[in-house]
Structures are given as structure tokens and as C-alpha cells.
Design a protein around this motif. Structure first.
Motif, PDB file in Angstrom:
ATOM      1  N   GLU A 258       0.822  -1.211   0.000  1.00 17.99           N
ATOM      2  CA  GLU A 258       0.000   0.000   0.000  1.00 17.99           C
ATOM      3  C   GLU A 258       0.857   1.263   0.000  1.00 17.99           C
ATOM      4  N   LEU A 259       2.067   1.173   0.559  1.00 25.01           N
ATOM      5  CA  LEU A 259       2.986   2.316   0.532  1.00 25.01           C
ATOM      6  C   LEU A 259       3.631   2.490  -0.835  1.00 25.01           C
ATOM      7  N   GLU A 260       3.907   1.387  -1.514  1.00 26.19           N
ATOM      8  CA  GLU A 260       4.667   1.415  -2.763  1.00 26.19           C
ATOM      9  C   GLU A 260       3.797   1.549  -4.008  1.00 26.19           C
ATOM     10  N   VAL A 261       2.530   1.135  -3.927  1.00 24.61           N
ATOM     11  CA  VAL A 261       1.670   1.077  -5.110  1.00 24.61           C
ATOM     12  C   VAL A 261       0.494   2.027  -4.939  1.00 24.61           C
ATOM     13  N   ASP A 262       0.200   2.764  -5.996  1.00 16.58           N
ATOM     14  CA  ASP A 262      -0.966   3.637  -5.992  1.00 16.58           C
ATOM     15  C   ASP A 262      -2.215   2.805  -5.716  1.00 16.58           C
ATOM     16  N   LYS A 263      -3.052   3.280  -4.820  1.00 13.56           N
ATOM     17  CA  LYS A 263      -4.261   2.543  -4.423  1.00 13.56           C
ATOM     18  C   LYS A 263      -5.106   2.149  -5.626  1.00 13.56           C
ATOM     19  N   ASP A 264      -5.200   3.035  -6.612  1.00 12.13           N
ATOM     20  CA  ASP A 264      -6.020   2.762  -7.791  1.00 12.13           C
ATOM     21  C   ASP A 264      -5.440   1.661  -8.672  1.00 12.13           C
ATOM     22  N   ASP A 265      -4.148   1.345  -8.487  1.00 10.69           N
ATOM     23  CA  ASP A 265      -3.505   0.322  -9.310  1.00 10.69           C
ATOM     24  C   ASP A 265      -3.596  -1.069  -8.705  1.00 10.69           C
ATOM     25  N   ILE A 266      -4.018  -1.168  -7.437  1.00 15.16           N
ATOM     26  CA  ILE A 266      -4.151  -2.470  -6.786  1.00 15.16           C
ATOM     27  C   ILE A 266      -5.519  -3.065  -7.124  1.00 15.16           C
ATOM     28  N   ILE A 267      -5.513  -4.191  -7.809  1.00 19.22           N
ATOM     29  CA  ILE A 267      -6.774  -4.885  -8.099  1.00 19.22           C
ATOM     30  C   ILE A 267      -7.207  -5.655  -6.858  1.00 19.22           C
ATOM     31  N   THR A 268      -6.343  -6.498  -6.358  1.00 21.80           N
ATOM     32  CA  THR A 268      -6.614  -7.174  -5.091  1.00 21.80           C
ATOM     33  C   THR A 268      -5.346  -7.850  -4.597  1.00 21.80           C
ATOM     34  N   LEU A 269      -5.355  -8.176  -3.315  1.00 20.17           N
ATOM     35  CA  LEU A 269      -4.231  -8.847  -2.671  1.00 20.17           C
ATOM     36  C   LEU A 269      -4.778 -10.128  -2.063  1.00 20.17           C
ATOM     37  N   HIS A 270      -4.311 -11.294  -2.537  1.00 20.75           N
ATOM     38  CA  HIS A 270      -4.825 -12.581  -2.072  1.00 20.75           C
ATOM     39  C   HIS A 270      -3.817 -13.258  -1.160  1.00 20.75           C
ATOM     40  N   ASP A 271      -4.321 -13.889  -0.105  1.00 22.21           N
ATOM     41  CA  ASP A 271      -3.453 -14.688   0.760  1.00 22.21           C
ATOM     42  C   ASP A 271      -4.105 -16.048   1.014  1.00 22.21           C
TER      43      ASP A 271
ATOM     44  N   GLU B 239       9.830  -5.327 -10.833  1.00 20.16           N
ATOM     45  CA  GLU B 239      10.924  -5.973 -10.104  1.00 20.16           C
ATOM     46  C   GLU B 239      11.408  -5.108  -8.936  1.00 20.16           C
ATOM     47  N   THR B 240      11.379  -3.786  -9.117  1.00 14.84           N
ATOM     48  CA  THR B 240      11.734  -2.886  -8.021  1.00 14.84           C
ATOM     49  C   THR B 240      10.726  -3.011  -6.883  1.00 14.84           C
ATOM     50  N   LEU B 241       9.430  -3.078  -7.244  1.00 15.88           N
ATOM     51  CA  LEU B 241       8.384  -3.259  -6.242  1.00 15.88           C
ATOM     52  C   LEU B 241       8.598  -4.560  -5.476  1.00 15.88           C
ATOM     53  N   MET B 242       8.861  -5.659  -6.183  1.00 21.02           N
ATOM     54  CA  MET B 242       9.071  -6.954  -5.528  1.00 21.02           C
ATOM     55  C   MET B 242      10.237  -6.884  -4.556  1.00 21.02           C
ATOM     56  N   SER B 243      11.326  -6.270  -4.995  1.00 16.20           N
ATOM     57  CA  SER B 243      12.519  -6.189  -4.159  1.00 16.20           C
ATOM     58  C   SER B 243      12.279  -5.349  -2.911  1.00 16.20           C
ATOM     59  N   THR B 244      11.618  -4.198  -3.093  1.00 22.83           N
ATOM     60  CA  THR B 244      11.362  -3.285  -1.969  1.00 22.83           C
ATOM     61  C   THR B 244      10.467  -3.937  -0.920  1.00 22.83           C
ATOM     62  N   VAL B 245       9.367  -4.539  -1.380  1.00 21.74           N
ATOM     63  CA  VAL B 245       8.408  -5.164  -0.467  1.00 21.74           C
ATOM     64  C   VAL B 245       9.047  -6.353   0.250  1.00 21.74           C
ATOM     65  N   ALA B 246       9.778  -7.176  -0.495  1.00 22.46           N
ATOM     66  CA  ALA B 246      10.413  -8.354   0.106  1.00 22.46           C
ATOM     67  C   ALA B 246      11.452  -7.956   1.152  1.00 22.46           C
ATOM     68  N   ASN B 247      12.252  -6.955   0.848  1.00 20.62           N
ATOM     69  CA  ASN B 247      13.274  -6.499   1.801  1.00 20.62           C
ATOM     70  C   ASN B 247      12.645  -5.963   3.075  1.00 20.62           C
ATOM     71  N   GLU B 248      11.557  -5.211   2.929  1.00 19.34           N
ATOM     72  CA  GLU B 248      10.860  -4.667   4.102  1.00 19.34           C
ATOM     73  C   GLU B 248      10.312  -5.791   4.969  1.00 19.34           C
ATOM     74  N   ALA B 249       9.720  -6.798   4.343  1.00 22.92           N
ATOM     75  CA  ALA B 249       9.159  -7.920   5.086  1.00 22.92           C
ATOM     76  C   ALA B 249      10.250  -8.707   5.811  1.00 22.92           C
ATOM     77  N   ARG B 250      11.333  -8.993   5.096  1.00 19.15           N
ATOM     78  CA  ARG B 250      12.438  -9.747   5.714  1.00 19.15           C
ATOM     79  C   ARG B 250      13.007  -9.016   6.925  1.00 19.15           C
ATOM     80  N   LYS B 251      13.241  -7.718   6.751  1.00 19.35           N
ATOM     81  CA  LYS B 251      13.861  -6.917   7.816  1.00 19.35           C
ATOM     82  C   LYS B 251      12.964  -6.856   9.052  1.00 19.35           C
ATOM     83  N   THR B 252      11.684  -6.587   8.847  1.00 19.40           N
ATOM     84  CA  THR B 252      10.757  -6.438   9.983  1.00 19.40           C
ATOM     85  C   THR B 252      10.561  -7.754  10.722  1.00 19.40           C
TER      86      THR B 252
END
Length: 432
Positions: free
Chosen positions: A90-103, A125-138
Motif C-alpha cells: 500500500e505504501l509502494e503502489v498507488d491505491k487505484d492500481d491495486i486490483i486485489t491482494l490474495h493470501d 521488479e523494483t516493487l518486488m525487491s522493496t516489499v520483500a526487503n521490508e518484510a524480511r527486515k521487519t
């Protein structure tokens, strides 16, 4: 209770006889409409002229983490994992560009998003890297040093599929295969398909004219790549995303260059021609050698006729051979253009490092510029940047006369877009 409902039903039938003859009453089974938010979101993205993609994040070492944390902590870990991912996306992607997030799956999470034509593969690929790094670190700090190994994969959803629902399912399956790189999966099939496309050069090129804004004359052509006709890889975003994830990007881009030179030579084109390359390819240690070899095979084509357009938003930092290769290309007479200017930091940083001959202003700046004074101010600022760099300016994505008029009053050099012409085969009539 059963007798009560039976009596009510009998009363209802008797009441129905008063209104209509019983023979005219028809009973239908209840109709349920299942609305799939992914399918609906993808349809809307396509309707608006965008692409849609799915990104998959899987925890590769999930069993090790489960054993390490135990049955009490592990569910908390998974809940926190999905919460962190949602927050980061939600921080990295414009809200209007998110179709859905499935888990839906225990070991991962899937993001469906709208991708505009202005955004390239490297932004995903930048989005994937940023989100993954944030998750790993936290998670590492919150769960006593847990080291999480993430697998990422993505795939564009096929636009021309008979069924959007099936296209969504297929793209998700392929994204998972890309993430896991399973030997016995569709990843192997993708490697095979890309290898076949590269070895047999199964691509075709279209050309879009670049127009002199003042005179309306054609000054150059940009070559645009399409994959095998009638397949999902015909779409250039899908084609290059699969090439990138299967390690075939360099080979594919060199095939594009070779076919562009073949096409130029076959019709005797003397106009300037723009050919796209990613920074990853231009920074390859083999690039200069291969470019020179292909020019040797086409001695009627002058390197001065060719402009290499740097596409995507890959950071050029750390690419040891990139700047060196740019210098050699210039010595050969090839001009350098930077694409997507105005869409983010990466393109502006590339301009300062490369000092390109041509700056291409991104469609995101041009769209509705006639109705937006801030965008026109952005255009003026980019024109000043171009002047300092000694660069010509090409405005991309012009779709109507109003946008074109803003370019005229700001003395923009060149432009391209559907307002002038759609991509088509390089016409033979330009041969001189």
C-alpha cells in the motif's frame, strides 16, 4: 415448525391462484451471480487500455520457520507476514492500481495489479525487491532473528484470452512457477519457449514515426517489438518479462537489433531509427562486440543513422560496463536516448550520468497536459534539463490535437503518438 412452513406455503399457492392461474406460474431455481474481484478488476484494467499482472511472493523455507517457531508462534508469524506485506504494498503502489491482494495460500501472497503502458518490467521488479526487503527486515527483528527466504515471480495476464477467468488462473500458475523455478513446472516450458523464440527469431517489428512538431514531417522511426502472433507472448510486456525471468533478455534484445537492421537494409531506409535496449543489456560485457559484429553484416547502414534508446527504470549504479559501453557507442557514431523521462528518479539519474543526445518525455507527463497547468510546468522544467544536457526532446504518447498544441507553444522538438500515427510496418515508400 415444519407444519407451520407447510401451511404458509399452502396459503401462498392459494393466493397465487387468485392472481394468476396455477398453470401460468413457473418456478425457477435461485440464481446466484459470483463476482470475482480479480476478474472484474482485470476486465476494468483492460477496458481502460492498461495491462494487468500478478506478482507472487512465496516463503521458500516455510517448513524450517514453522519448526523453529513452534505451533504457538508460527501462526502469529504468518499473520504478521501478511500484514507487513499489505502495508508495504500500500505504501509502494498507488491505491487505484491495486486490483486485489490474495493470501489464500499458507506459504505466500499474491498481488494483482493494474500496469499502465508507461510502466515497464523493472518497476515491477523494483516493487518486488522493496516489499520483500521490508518484510524480511521487519520479521527478522520481531521474531527473534528468523531468516525468511522469499521467492518472487510475476506474469502479465493475457489480454486476448477467450476467458478472463482462465487467463487469471493461468497467469497465477505461471507466476508461481517463475517464483519457484521448479524443474518439473511451467518454468521449464517458459525457458523452452523463450529459447525457441530467440533461436528461431520468432518476433516481428512495427515502426512508429517520430514527428517534427513544427513542420509535421517524419524525422525518425521507433522500432517496437511484438512476440509470436496469436500467442500471449505477442504482448511486448509479457514477452520481455518472461525473457527477463528466464535469463533470455540479452539474447532477445540482440535478436531485435538484428531484425531491425535487416528490415532497414531490406527497404533501403535512410531515416533515423530508434531501437530500444534495457540498461541490463547495454551494460553487458559482450554488448559492444555483438553490436560491431551486426554492423559488419550490414555495411550499408551507418551507425550515425541509429539511436539506442535506454528503456526501463533499472538503476545503472554498479553496472561497471554501462558507461564505458555508452562512450564506445558514441565513438562509433550511435546516438543515445533516454526513455520515460519525468516518470521517476531513475530516468533523471540516467540523464545526469549519460548526458543523452535525446530525451524522451514520458506519456504520464503529456497525458491531459492541455488541462493541467502543473504538467505544463513539468514539461517546461524538463525542457530546461534537456537544454542544459544539450539534448533534443521527444514527447511521447500524443493522442489528440490539444496535447499537440501545448507542445507547439513550448517549442518541443519532436513528438510521437497515436495522434500522428499508430505503429505499423516500416513503409517502403521512405526508401530513397
Amino acid at each position: 415448525m415444519v407444519r407451520f412452513y407447510a401451511a404458509k406455503a399452502k396459503q401462498l399457492l392459494q393466493w397465487g391462484k387468485i392472481v394468476l392461474p396455477l398453470s401460468s406460474i413457473k418456478f425457477y431455481p435461485p440464481q446466484f451471480v459470483l463476482r470475482n474481484p480479480v476478474v472484474q478488476g482485470v476486465k476494468l484494467a483492460f477496458k481502460d487500455g492498461n495491462e494487468a499482472a500478478v506478482i507472487v511472493f512465496n516463503i521458500k523455507n516455510i517448513r524450517d520457520i514453522a519448526e523453529y517457531l513452534g505451533p504457538i508462534q508460527f501462526p502469529k508469524f504468518m499473520m504478521r507476514f501478511k500484514q507487513i506485506f499489505r502495508q508495504a504494498i500500500e505504501l509502494e503502489v498507488d491505491k487505484d492500481d491495486i486490483i486485489t491482494l490474495h493470501d489464500f495460500f499458507v506459504d505466500g501472497i499474491s498481488l494483482y495489479l493494474k500496469v499502465s503502458q508507461d510502466h515497464g518490467i523493472s518497476s515491477i521488479e523494483t516493487l518486488m525487491s522493496t516489499v520483500a526487503n521490508e518484510a524480511r527486515k521487519t520479521l527478522h527483528s520481531e521474531f527473534d532473528g528468523v531468516s525468511m527466504v522469499l521467492e518472487n515471480g510475476y506474469m502479465f495476464i493475457e489480454k486476448n484470452s477467450f476467458s478472463i477467468h482462465e487467463a487469471v488462473q493461468k497467469s497465477h500458475k505461471q507466476a508461481v512457477a517463475m517464483a519457484e523455478k521448479r524443474i518439473d513446472s511451467e518454468f521449464n516450458e517458459m525457458v523452452f519457449v523463450m529459447g525457441k523464440i530467440v533461436s528461431q527469431k520468432e518476433i516481428f517489428l512495427l515502426a512508429q514515426p517520430i514527428i517534427d512538431v513544427a513542420t509535421k514531417e517524419i524525422r525518425a522511426w521507433e522500432m517496437l517489438t511484438r512476440g509470436p502472433a496469436g500467442t500471449m507472448l505477442e504482448n511486448p510486456l509479457t514477452l520481455f518479462s518472461v525473457a527477463r525471468q528466464t535469463g533470455k533478455l540479452y539474447e532477445l534484445e540482440m535478436v531485435v537489433f538484428e531484425k531491425a537492421l535487416n528490415q532497414i537494409a531490406s527497404i533501403g531506409c535512410k531515416d533515423d531509427v530508434f531501437i530500444n535496449f534495457t540498461p541490463l543489456t547495454m551494460g553487458n560485457s559482450r554488448f559492444i562486440r555483438d553490436v560491431k559484429r551486426l554492423f559488419q553484416n550490414h555495411k550499408t547502414i551507418s551507425p550515425k543513422q541509429i539511436t539506442f534508446e535506454i528503456t526501463e527504470r533499472d538503476s545503472i549504479e554498479g553496472m561497471r560496463d554501462f558507461i564505458y559501453n555508452i562512450k564506445v557507442l558514441r565513438l562509433m557514431g550511435i546516438r543515445i536516448a533516454v526513455d520515460d523521462t519525468g516518470s521517476g528518479y531513475a530516468s533523471l539519474n540516467t540523464i545526469s550520468e549519460v548526458m543523452p543526445d535525446i530525451i524522451k518525455i514520458d506519456r504520464s507527463v503529456i497525458q491531459n497536459i492541455d488541462k493541467n497547468a502543473v504538467k505544463e510546468s513539468m514539461l517546461k522544467g524538463l525542457l530546461l534539463v534537456a537544454k542544459e544536457a544539450g539534448s533534443l526532446v521527444v514527447a511521447e504518447g500524443i493522442e489528440n490535437e490539444e496535447e499537440a498544441s501545448v507542445l507547439s507553444r513550448n517549442n518541443v522538438d519532436l513528438a510521437q503518438g497515436f495522434f500522428y500515427a499508430k505503429p505499423a510496418m516500416l513503409p517502403k515508400k521512405i526508401a530513397t
